[in-house]
Design an enzyme around this catalytic site. Structure first.
Site, short mmCIF file in Angstrom:
data_model
loop_
_atom_site.label_atom_id
_atom_site.label_comp_id
_atom_site.label_asym_id
_atom_site.label_seq_id
_atom_site.Cartn_x
_atom_site.Cartn_y
_atom_site.Cartn_z
N ALA A 10 0.82 -1.23 0.00
CA ALA A 10 0.00 0.00 0.00
C ALA A 10 0.85 1.27 0.00
O ALA A 10 0.31 2.38 0.03
CB ALA A 10 -0.95 -0.01 1.20
N GLY A 13 2.18 3.06 -5.88
CA GLY A 13 1.52 2.55 -7.10
C GLY A 13 0.08 2.11 -6.92
O GLY A 13 -0.76 2.82 -6.37
N ASN A 85 -1.33 -7.54 -3.38
CA ASN A 85 -0.80 -6.66 -4.41
C ASN A 85 0.72 -6.54 -4.37
O ASN A 85 1.36 -6.30 -5.40
CB ASN A 85 -1.47 -5.28 -4.22
CG ASN A 85 -0.75 -4.18 -4.95
OD1 ASN A 85 -0.83 -4.07 -6.18
ND2 ASN A 85 -0.01 -3.35 -4.21
N TYR A 151 10.16 -13.19 -13.61
CA TYR A 151 8.97 -12.36 -13.34
C TYR A 151 7.76 -13.01 -14.03
O TYR A 151 6.71 -13.18 -13.42
CB TYR A 151 9.16 -10.91 -13.81
CG TYR A 151 7.94 -10.06 -13.48
CD1 TYR A 151 7.61 -9.79 -12.16
CD2 TYR A 151 7.09 -9.57 -14.48
CE1 TYR A 151 6.48 -9.04 -11.83
CE2 TYR A 151 5.97 -8.82 -14.17
CZ TYR A 151 5.66 -8.56 -12.84
OH TYR A 151 4.53 -7.83 -12.52
N PRO A 181 -3.01 -6.46 -14.94
CA PRO A 181 -2.76 -5.22 -15.68
C PRO A 181 -1.65 -5.36 -16.71
O PRO A 181 -0.76 -6.20 -16.58
CB PRO A 181 -2.33 -4.23 -14.58
CG PRO A 181 -2.62 -4.89 -13.27
CD PRO A 181 -2.57 -6.36 -13.54
N VAL A 184 1.50 -0.18 -16.21
CA VAL A 184 0.99 0.83 -15.26
C VAL A 184 2.18 1.66 -14.79
O VAL A 184 3.19 1.08 -14.34
CB VAL A 184 0.35 0.16 -14.02
CG1 VAL A 184 -0.41 1.20 -13.19
CG2 VAL A 184 -0.55 -1.01 -14.40
N PHE A 188 7.18 0.57 -10.37
CA PHE A 188 7.50 -0.77 -10.85
C PHE A 188 8.79 -0.81 -11.69
O PHE A 188 9.69 -1.62 -11.44
CB PHE A 188 6.31 -1.29 -11.66
CG PHE A 188 6.51 -2.67 -12.24
CD1 PHE A 188 6.23 -3.80 -11.51
CD2 PHE A 188 6.99 -2.82 -13.53
CE1 PHE A 188 6.42 -5.07 -12.04
CE2 PHE A 188 7.18 -4.08 -14.08
CZ PHE A 188 6.89 -5.20 -13.33
#
Ligand code: NDP
Ligand code: 8X3
Length: 251
Positions: A10, A13, A85, A151, A181, A184, A188
């Site tokens: 949190a 992003g 997340n 990844y 997604p 974004v 990241f």
């Protein structure tokens, strides 16, 4: 009654934008991340709109995860919605050149971290026969790309896990959703390229990438559907992106 949402990652992003949007709709939030200073600042801001509890821990450290969740006060223990997340890419190299520590970080954070947090929260959802888990996957978990390596593998794993969890949890009335997604613009790429601002900026050049808020709005929509509706699986792309690697950039 207000729902309690635990959001990992949190501090930046997608996770931070999600905390902001959910706070403005009166959800009670448990905000998590490793950066205590950011958690404190965010908690101070969002607690003007709703109740906030912060937990500072590293999702890849099993004991830290269980201790953090265990430390929740009684009135925060019933998590209605878990948003898994936290995660990142570390490195962007062909498989024969990639760094083993980067591989371990991605597996430990993106996959094992998600598992630890889920394991810590889920038994209580099962007992209550109610809950919603949202895993943040990626287009990288649908389409492998050059130098995506571990990844890609970590996000394929999230996809497989999500589909299996949904089957295990159906008899317990627990919704399991995955959001995938495309590009974004968050921290990241800065993390992937280890702070190289130039490489990171290039990723988002010449087109309008998604923002954390674009994804956060969709998360808000998903968790606010009626009890009998589960938006199980969503791919969200910028208009200028067609596949993991095909992006239409203005010259
Ligand atoms: P950011 O780098 O902006 O945010 C990542 C978040 O994860 C931060 O809050 C960070 O917090 C947290 N995090 C990272 N490692 C750990 C850890 N070991 N323990 C606890 N928290 C951790 O990236 P995004 O917002 O873009 O990424 C969020 C999710 O979205 C990730 O799972 C990512 O894979 C996924 N995603 C991103 C896309 C993109 O293009 N940006 C596209 C598709 C999926 P802190 O550093 O404070 O610990
Ligand atoms: C993040 C999107 O395409 O950079 O999951 O891997 S991508």
């Amino acid at each position: 009654m207000k729902k309690t949402v635990l959001i990992t990652g949190a501090t930046s992003g997608i996770g931070k934008a999600t905390a902001e949007i959910l706070a403005s709709d009166n959800y009670r939030l448990i905000i998590c991340g490793r950066r205590q200073d950011i958690l404190t600042a965010l908690a101070a801001k969002l607690s003007k709109s709703t109740e906030i509890h912060k937990l500072c821990f590293d999702v890849s450290q099993k004991q830290e995860v269980f201790d953090a969740i265990d430390s929740l006060p009684a009135d925060w223990k019933d998590v209605d919605i878990l948003i898994n997340n936290a995660g990142n890419a570390h490195g962007f190299d062909p498989i024969h050149e990639a760094n083993v520590d980067d591989w371990e970080a991605m597996i430990d954070i993106n996959l094992k971290g998600l598992l630890y947090v889920t394991k810590a929260i889920l038994p209580d959802m099962v007992d209550r026969k109610s809950g919603h888990i949202i895993n943040i996957g990626s287009i990288a978990g649908i389409e492998p790309y050059q130098k995506g390596g571990v990844y890609n593998a970590s996000k394929y794993a999230v996809d497989g896990l999500t589909k299996s969890m949904r089957q295990d949890l159906i008899e317990h009335n627990i919704k399991v959703s995955e959001i995938k997604p495309g590009l974004v613009n968050t921290e990241f790429s800065n993390v992937r390229f280890k702070g190289d601002e130039e490489k990171s900026a290039k990723v988002y050049e010449g087109f309008d990438p998604l923002t954390g808020s674009d994804i956060a709005e969709i998360i808000h929509f998903i968790i606010s559907r009626p009890a009998h509706v589960n938006l199980a699986d969503m791919l969200i792309l910028p208009t200028a992106q067609a596949t993991a690697t095909m992006v239409h950039r203005k010259k």
